[in-house]
Design a protein around this motif. Structure first.
Motif, mmCIF file in Angstrom:
data_model
loop_
_atom_site.group_PDB
_atom_site.id
_atom_site.type_symbol
_atom_site.label_atom_id
_atom_site.label_comp_id
_atom_site.label_asym_id
_atom_site.label_seq_id
_atom_site.Cartn_x
_atom_site.Cartn_y
_atom_site.Cartn_z
ATOM 1 N N HIS A 53 39.763 -23.533 65.739
ATOM 2 C CA HIS A 53 38.399 -23.441 66.260
ATOM 3 C C HIS A 53 37.397 -23.950 65.223
ATOM 4 O O HIS A 53 36.496 -24.733 65.549
ATOM 5 C CB HIS A 53 38.074 -22.010 66.678
ATOM 6 N N LEU A 54 37.536 -23.507 63.983
ATOM 7 C CA LEU A 54 36.612 -23.952 62.938
ATOM 8 C C LEU A 54 36.729 -25.458 62.709
ATOM 9 O O LEU A 54 35.719 -26.141 62.509
ATOM 10 C CB LEU A 54 36.860 -23.180 61.641
ATOM 11 N N THR A 98 34.676 -12.223 63.326
ATOM 12 C CA THR A 98 33.738 -12.424 62.216
ATOM 13 C C THR A 98 34.429 -12.194 60.876
ATOM 14 O O THR A 98 34.251 -12.975 59.934
ATOM 15 C CB THR A 98 32.520 -11.491 62.369
ATOM 16 N N VAL A 99 35.221 -11.141 60.775
ATOM 17 C CA VAL A 99 35.945 -10.847 59.537
ATOM 18 C C VAL A 99 36.899 -11.997 59.205
ATOM 19 O O VAL A 99 36.958 -12.464 58.053
ATOM 20 C CB VAL A 99 36.710 -9.511 59.646
ATOM 21 N N ILE A 100 37.638 -12.480 60.190
ATOM 22 C CA ILE A 100 38.603 -13.550 59.940
ATOM 23 C C ILE A 100 37.897 -14.842 59.552
ATOM 24 O O ILE A 100 38.327 -15.537 58.627
ATOM 25 C CB ILE A 100 39.534 -13.746 61.152
ATOM 26 N N VAL A 101 36.817 -15.188 60.242
ATOM 27 C CA VAL A 101 36.066 -16.404 59.895
ATOM 28 C C VAL A 101 35.561 -16.313 58.455
ATOM 29 O O VAL A 101 35.656 -17.279 57.687
ATOM 30 C CB VAL A 101 34.908 -16.646 60.883
ATOM 31 N N TYR A 114 29.986 -19.027 62.865
ATOM 32 C CA TYR A 114 30.082 -17.754 63.573
ATOM 33 C C TYR A 114 29.801 -17.904 65.062
ATOM 34 O O TYR A 114 29.500 -16.931 65.743
ATOM 35 C CB TYR A 114 29.178 -16.714 62.912
ATOM 36 N N GLU A 115 29.945 -19.100 65.546
ATOM 37 C CA GLU A 115 29.895 -19.396 66.979
ATOM 38 C C GLU A 115 31.333 -19.190 67.476
ATOM 39 O O GLU A 115 32.146 -20.108 67.461
ATOM 40 C CB GLU A 115 29.452 -20.849 67.143
ATOM 41 N N HIS A 116 31.657 -17.957 67.811
ATOM 42 C CA HIS A 116 33.040 -17.598 68.108
ATOM 43 C C HIS A 116 33.551 -18.249 69.393
ATOM 44 O O HIS A 116 32.776 -18.488 70.329
ATOM 45 C CB HIS A 116 33.193 -16.081 68.222
#
Length: 155
Positions: A102-103, A6-9, A22-24
Motif C-alpha cells: 500500500h505504501l 497506524t502503528v504498522i505504518v 496515513y491514508e489507510h
C-alpha cells in the motif's frame, strides 16, 4: 483496525524508510473464493491496456500455494481471509506485508519489475516475525531461496 494500521505504518516508516502515509487502505475480510477471484481476476490477460504489470500483490505465498492476503493497487484494498483476527504475530505479519504494498502504491515508488516490489514486503514481514522470535520459514514455510526467486526480476 485503524489504530493497528497506524502503528504498522509508523513502524514501517521508522524501520524501512517507507513514506509515512496515513491514508489507510480499505480492509475487507473475504472468503477464499473471493480472494482467488481478486488474485486471478487481475492477471495481465484480463487487465485493460495501460494498467501496470501487476496490480495485485499476494502474501505471503502465490500460484499453487495458499494465499494469505492480497493488496489491490487499483482499489487500494487489503483483502484478508474471513476469520483473520490479528491475534498472532503471523497473522499481523501478513498485514505488514500488504501495508508495504500500500505504501509503495500510494507513494508511487518505482521498481525494476513487479517481483522487486516483493523484496521490501518480505523483509518487513520477516523482521516483524523476528520481533516475536518467529520466522517466515517457521510460520509460512518460506525459505531464503523462495524469497530470492519471488523477489528478483526474471525477464
Amino acid at each position: 483496525m485503524q489504530s493497528l494500521l497506524t502503528v504498522i505504518v509508523t513502524w514501517l516508516s521508522i524501520n524501512f524508510g517507507l513514506p509515512p502515509v496515513y491514508e489507510h487502505p480499505r480492509v475487507e475480510f473475504v472468503s477464499a473464493a473471493k480472494m482467488m477471484e481478486v488474485r486471478y481476476g487481475r492477471l495481465p490477460s484480463n487487465r485493460p491496456e495501460g494498467v501496470g504489470a501487476k496490480a495485485v500483490h499476494s502474501a505471503p505465498t502465490e500460484f499453487g500455494h495458499d494465499v494469505h492476503a492480497i493488496y489491490d493497487d487499483l482499489s487500494r484494498t487489503i483483502y484478508l481471509p474471513e476469520g483473520w483476527t490479528g491475534e498472532t504475530p503471523a497473522e499481523v505479519s501478513v498485514l505488514v506485508h500488504e501495508l508495504v504494498h500500500h505504501l509503495q502504491n500510494v507513494a508511487v515508488l518505482k521498481y525494476d519489475c513487479s517481483e522487486a516490489r516483493e523484496k521490501p514486503a518480505y523483509l518487513a514481514q520477516a523482521r516483524w516475525l523476528e520481533l516475536f522470535g518467529k520466522s517466515l520459514a517457521d510460520e509460512f514455510e518460506i525459505d531464503a531461496m523462495t524469497i530470492l526467486v519471488r523477489t528478483n526480476c526474471m525477464r
